[in-house]
Structures are given as C-alpha cells and as structure tokens.
Design a protein around this motif. Sequence first.
Motif, PDB file in Angstrom:
ATOM      1  N   ALA A   1     -17.118   4.548  -0.087  1.00 38.46           N
ATOM      2  CA  ALA A   1     -17.354   4.616   1.355  1.00 38.46           C
ATOM      3  C   ALA A   1     -16.984   3.296   2.032  1.00 38.46           C
ATOM      4  O   ALA A   1     -16.375   3.279   3.099  1.00 38.46           O
ATOM      5  CB  ALA A   1     -18.813   4.975   1.618  1.00 38.46           C
ATOM      6  N   ARG A   2     -17.338   2.169   1.394  1.00 36.96           N
ATOM      7  CA  ARG A   2     -17.007   0.866   1.978  1.00 36.96           C
ATOM      8  C   ARG A   2     -15.494   0.651   2.028  1.00 36.96           C
ATOM      9  O   ARG A   2     -14.963   0.136   2.998  1.00 36.96           O
ATOM     10  CB  ARG A   2     -17.662  -0.259   1.172  1.00 36.96           C
ATOM     11  N   ALA A   3     -14.806   1.065   0.958  1.00 41.09           N
ATOM     12  CA  ALA A   3     -13.347   0.890   0.914  1.00 41.09           C
ATOM     13  C   ALA A   3     -12.666   1.701   2.010  1.00 41.09           C
ATOM     14  O   ALA A   3     -11.732   1.227   2.664  1.00 41.09           O
ATOM     15  CB  ALA A   3     -12.823   1.298  -0.458  1.00 41.09           C
ATOM     16  N   ILE A   4     -13.147   2.928   2.222  1.00 35.19           N
ATOM     17  CA  ILE A   4     -12.535   3.790   3.238  1.00 35.19           C
ATOM     18  C   ILE A   4     -12.816   3.271   4.635  1.00 35.19           C
ATOM     19  O   ILE A   4     -11.967   3.365   5.538  1.00 35.19           O
ATOM     20  CB  ILE A   4     -13.053   5.230   3.072  1.00 35.19           C
ATOM     21  N   ASP A   5     -14.008   2.697   4.834  1.00 36.34           N
ATOM     22  CA  ASP A   5     -14.420   2.261   6.168  1.00 36.34           C
ATOM     23  C   ASP A   5     -13.934   0.865   6.530  1.00 36.34           C
ATOM     24  O   ASP A   5     -14.178   0.399   7.646  1.00 36.34           O
ATOM     25  CB  ASP A   5     -15.957   2.297   6.268  1.00 36.34           C
ATOM     26  N   GLN A   6     -13.253   0.181   5.621  1.00 36.11           N
ATOM     27  CA  GLN A   6     -12.770  -1.165   5.937  1.00 36.11           C
ATOM     28  C   GLN A   6     -11.805  -1.124   7.114  1.00 36.11           C
ATOM     29  O   GLN A   6     -10.971  -0.222   7.206  1.00 36.11           O
ATOM     30  CB  GLN A   6     -12.046  -1.771   4.732  1.00 36.11           C
ATOM     31  N   PRO A   7     -11.872  -2.092   8.020  1.00 40.00           N
ATOM     32  CA  PRO A   7     -10.909  -2.136   9.132  1.00 40.00           C
ATOM     33  C   PRO A   7      -9.479  -2.194   8.592  1.00 40.00           C
ATOM     34  O   PRO A   7      -9.162  -2.969   7.691  1.00 40.00           O
ATOM     35  CB  PRO A   7     -11.276  -3.439   9.862  1.00 40.00           C
ATOM     36  N   GLY A   8      -8.643  -1.347   9.129  1.00 33.60           N
ATOM     37  CA  GLY A   8      -7.250  -1.332   8.715  1.00 33.60           C
ATOM     38  C   GLY A   8      -6.965  -0.583   7.435  1.00 33.60           C
ATOM     39  O   GLY A   8      -5.812  -0.533   6.985  1.00 33.60           O
ATOM     40  N   ALA A   9      -8.003   0.013   6.820  1.00 35.14           N
ATOM     41  CA  ALA A   9      -7.787   0.762   5.576  1.00 35.14           C
ATOM     42  C   ALA A   9      -7.047   2.057   5.898  1.00 35.14           C
ATOM     43  O   ALA A   9      -7.539   2.894   6.640  1.00 35.14           O
ATOM     44  CB  ALA A   9      -9.129   1.079   4.913  1.00 35.14           C
ATOM     45  N   ARG A  10      -5.859   2.207   5.359  1.00 34.87           N
ATOM     46  CA  ARG A  10      -5.061   3.407   5.599  1.00 34.87           C
ATOM     47  C   ARG A  10      -3.962   3.475   4.553  1.00 34.87           C
ATOM     48  O   ARG A  10      -3.702   2.509   3.828  1.00 34.87           O
ATOM     49  CB  ARG A  10      -4.445   3.389   6.994  1.00 34.87           C
ATOM     50  N   ALA A  11      -3.329   4.616   4.490  1.00 37.14           N
ATOM     51  CA  ALA A  11      -2.230   4.799   3.546  1.00 37.14           C
ATOM     52  C   ALA A  11      -0.971   4.108   4.067  1.00 37.14           C
ATOM     53  O   ALA A  11      -0.759   4.000   5.275  1.00 37.14           O
ATOM     54  CB  ALA A  11      -1.962   6.284   3.344  1.00 37.14           C
ATOM     55  N   VAL A  12      -0.142   3.648   3.142  1.00 38.25           N
ATOM     56  CA  VAL A  12       1.120   3.006   3.517  1.00 38.25           C
ATOM     57  C   VAL A  12       2.108   4.070   3.989  1.00 38.25           C
ATOM     58  O   VAL A  12       2.103   5.202   3.504  1.00 38.25           O
ATOM     59  CB  VAL A  12       1.691   2.215   2.326  1.00 38.25           C
ATOM     60  N   THR A  13       2.929   3.750   4.959  1.00 37.91           N
ATOM     61  CA  THR A  13       3.967   4.657   5.426  1.00 37.91           C
ATOM     62  C   THR A  13       5.257   4.400   4.667  1.00 37.91           C
ATOM     63  O   THR A  13       5.429   3.357   4.016  1.00 37.91           O
ATOM     64  CB  THR A  13       4.232   4.480   6.928  1.00 37.91           C
ATOM     65  N   LEU A  14       6.184   5.341   4.776  1.00 36.55           N
ATOM     66  CA  LEU A  14       7.474   5.164   4.114  1.00 36.55           C
ATOM     67  C   LEU A  14       8.204   3.942   4.681  1.00 36.55           C
ATOM     68  O   LEU A  14       8.808   3.164   3.935  1.00 36.55           O
ATOM     69  CB  LEU A  14       8.325   6.426   4.287  1.00 36.55           C
ATOM     70  N   ALA A  15       8.133   3.763   6.001  1.00 35.38           N
ATOM     71  CA  ALA A  15       8.803   2.612   6.616  1.00 35.38           C
ATOM     72  C   ALA A  15       8.246   1.305   6.065  1.00 35.38           C
ATOM     73  O   ALA A  15       8.999   0.361   5.761  1.00 35.38           O
ATOM     74  CB  ALA A  15       8.645   2.669   8.134  1.00 35.38           C
ATOM     75  N   GLU A  16       6.918   1.214   5.919  1.00 42.62           N
ATOM     76  CA  GLU A  16       6.305  -0.004   5.378  1.00 42.62           C
ATOM     77  C   GLU A  16       6.656  -0.198   3.911  1.00 42.62           C
ATOM     78  O   GLU A  16       6.885  -1.322   3.458  1.00 42.62           O
ATOM     79  CB  GLU A  16       4.786   0.075   5.557  1.00 42.62           C
ATOM     80  N   LEU A  17       6.675   0.896   3.171  1.00 41.57           N
ATOM     81  CA  LEU A  17       7.028   0.816   1.755  1.00 41.57           C
ATOM     82  C   LEU A  17       8.430   0.242   1.591  1.00 41.57           C
ATOM     83  O   LEU A  17       8.672  -0.640   0.755  1.00 41.57           O
ATOM     84  CB  LEU A  17       6.946   2.203   1.131  1.00 41.57           C
ATOM     85  N   GLN A  18       9.377   0.741   2.412  1.00 40.80           N
ATOM     86  CA  GLN A  18      10.762   0.311   2.267  1.00 40.80           C
ATOM     87  C   GLN A  18      10.981  -1.108   2.784  1.00 40.80           C
ATOM     88  O   GLN A  18      11.792  -1.852   2.225  1.00 40.80           O
ATOM     89  CB  GLN A  18      11.674   1.294   3.000  1.00 40.80           C
ATOM     90  N   SER A  19      10.270  -1.500   3.813  1.00 44.09           N
ATOM     91  CA  SER A  19      10.523  -2.830   4.400  1.00 44.09           C
ATOM     92  C   SER A  19       9.679  -3.935   3.770  1.00 44.09           C
ATOM     93  O   SER A  19      10.131  -5.080   3.666  1.00 44.09           O
ATOM     94  CB  SER A  19      10.271  -2.788   5.915  1.00 44.09           C
TER      95      SER A  19
END
Length: 326
Positions: A218-236
Amino acid sequence: MLADMGHLFHEMGRTQEARRRFRQALRLTEHFSAWEHTGCLTGLARALMAADSLEAAIELLQRARDEAAGRQMLDLQVELEAETGAFLFDAGRFEEAAGLLRSAVSLARRGDMRDPEMRARHELGMCLRELGQPDSALAHLRAAAELWEAVRALPLEAQWREQRGPWGRQIFTDLAALLLLQPGADPDARGREAFDRLQPFKARTLLERMLGPGAALARAIDQPGARAVTLAELQSDVLRPGELLLDFYVGPETSLLFAVTRERCQVAILPREAELQRQVDAYRGLLVGPATDRSAAGDLEMLTRGGEALARVLLGEVCDMIAGSR
C-alpha cells in the motif's frame, strides 16, 4: 459436500457424474443458502453445457434468475445475468449474450458492485468485438481495466487478490490485442497505447510479488509519483544503445510479445496460454527426460529441432531485432 464433488467431477471432465452430484444436492437445498442453491444450479448448467445440452442449461439459469429476482437479491441477479451471458457467448449467441451482459453492467452499477461490473464489462466487450463493434468493445474493455485497477487496490487479503489476478491477465491482454487490431489507426500509435495500457497491470503484479499484500504494498502504491513507465520513457531514459527488451504477456485467449529498443517497438501476437504451455512442456520434456534409444547425436538433434520450433513460436517475428542487438 455433494456440490463440491459436482464441481470437482466437472473440472475432471466427468460430466455425467458431475450432473448426478448436482442433482442430488438440489434435492437437499432446503439446507442451503440462496448462494449455495444458485451455485448448484449454475454448476449443473455448466455440466449440461459440457454435454451439449445448451437449452437445458439456459433453462436452469433462467430458473435461478427468476428466483434471485423474487428474493430481490441484487448481487445474485448480477452474477446470474453475467453467468447466463457468458454461457450464450460460448455458444456463439452474441446478440442475446450482449443483452444480458448490458443488464448485468446496469445492475452492478446500481448496486456499486465494481468487481461484478468489471467482469460483466469484459464479457460484454468481447461480445461486441464478435458483433463487429470495435469502438464499443474498446470502451467496455477500457472501463473493465480501470475497474480492475480500482478493485485491486481495495482488499489486502491474499485470497481475494489471487482471484483477481487471472481476471487482470485476461482483461489486459484482450484489451491490448483489440487496440492492436483497431482498423484505420496508425500501427505505431496502436503499439504504444497497447504497451502503455499493459504496464499498470504488470507493475502492480510485480510489486505484489516483491512486497506481498499488506502495508508495504500500500505504501509503495501510494508514494507520490508512483506509476508505471511509459514506452516513451523506456525508450528515452531506460534503454541504452544496443539493448533490447522482450516483454511477454500470456493470456487465456491472446498472448503478446513487445520487442523494444531505443528506436523501435514491434509487437508479435502469440498463441493463447494453453497452446504455449503445451509447446513449452514438450520442450522441457526433451530437456529433462531420460536418454532415448537413439545415439547421443540423435538426442541432441531432436533437442535442437525442438528448441528451434519453440524459438520460432516465441521469437520468430522479432528475430531481426534480436540479431541487431547486443
């Protein structure tokens, strides 16, 4: 006990014995709750359908639906509308199935039952896909994915999360496959949206495996900015020159492979889970099995051919990207 035996025999493919146990249980339903009684009826309906008695199965489910409506049990009504819709979908009666599944979605929304709504929307999306309505199908599958993310965040008990895991695999792989097949859309844009749509599912699943259900998750999910990486971010930002990411998703109906470098993303649609499992098990059997009557060279040749066949299935469409990466 009789109902449990009926479910067990059905899973074993012994449909005649399953039907007999469910019918015996139904003669004792004065001792059952409404849900237990309905479980017997739906179990018998599944066993009848497995024996090609669709109309008898539908008649049983209609009886259960009438009983649930009479008791004014909204949660039971939703379950039965969705169950009957799924039966009709499996029988190829997509128009009838869609009507019942729309009803299940409406009832679930009225009762704020997000888990049943999620499942009904997924089934409805697949019905609409078969009826040639891809835009409406996508809308329902997107809504099902959003509901999965919402309900996945609610209970921390392992048993509930375990039940929702397979639904996530099915919803997200079906959604991604439908996105990839959108008529008229740019192929690169379709691949990017499909990749980005799958990442929350994989990220959440990996977090649960690393941290387990509980406060740490729960703490990991609720961290500010916690989200999945996008394809654009992965590539760049993540991949370095010469690196290749092979990202697999195995689903009950569709499996997918994303091959990603800094410059390119290619998507391969692979066989469903059961077919992949059969082929992987066959190759594993060659690896761990005892020596045959052939010579050592003959065993090695058989193993090589088996590996090449499996490689063609899993990696055949991205061989050029593998060859061009370090």
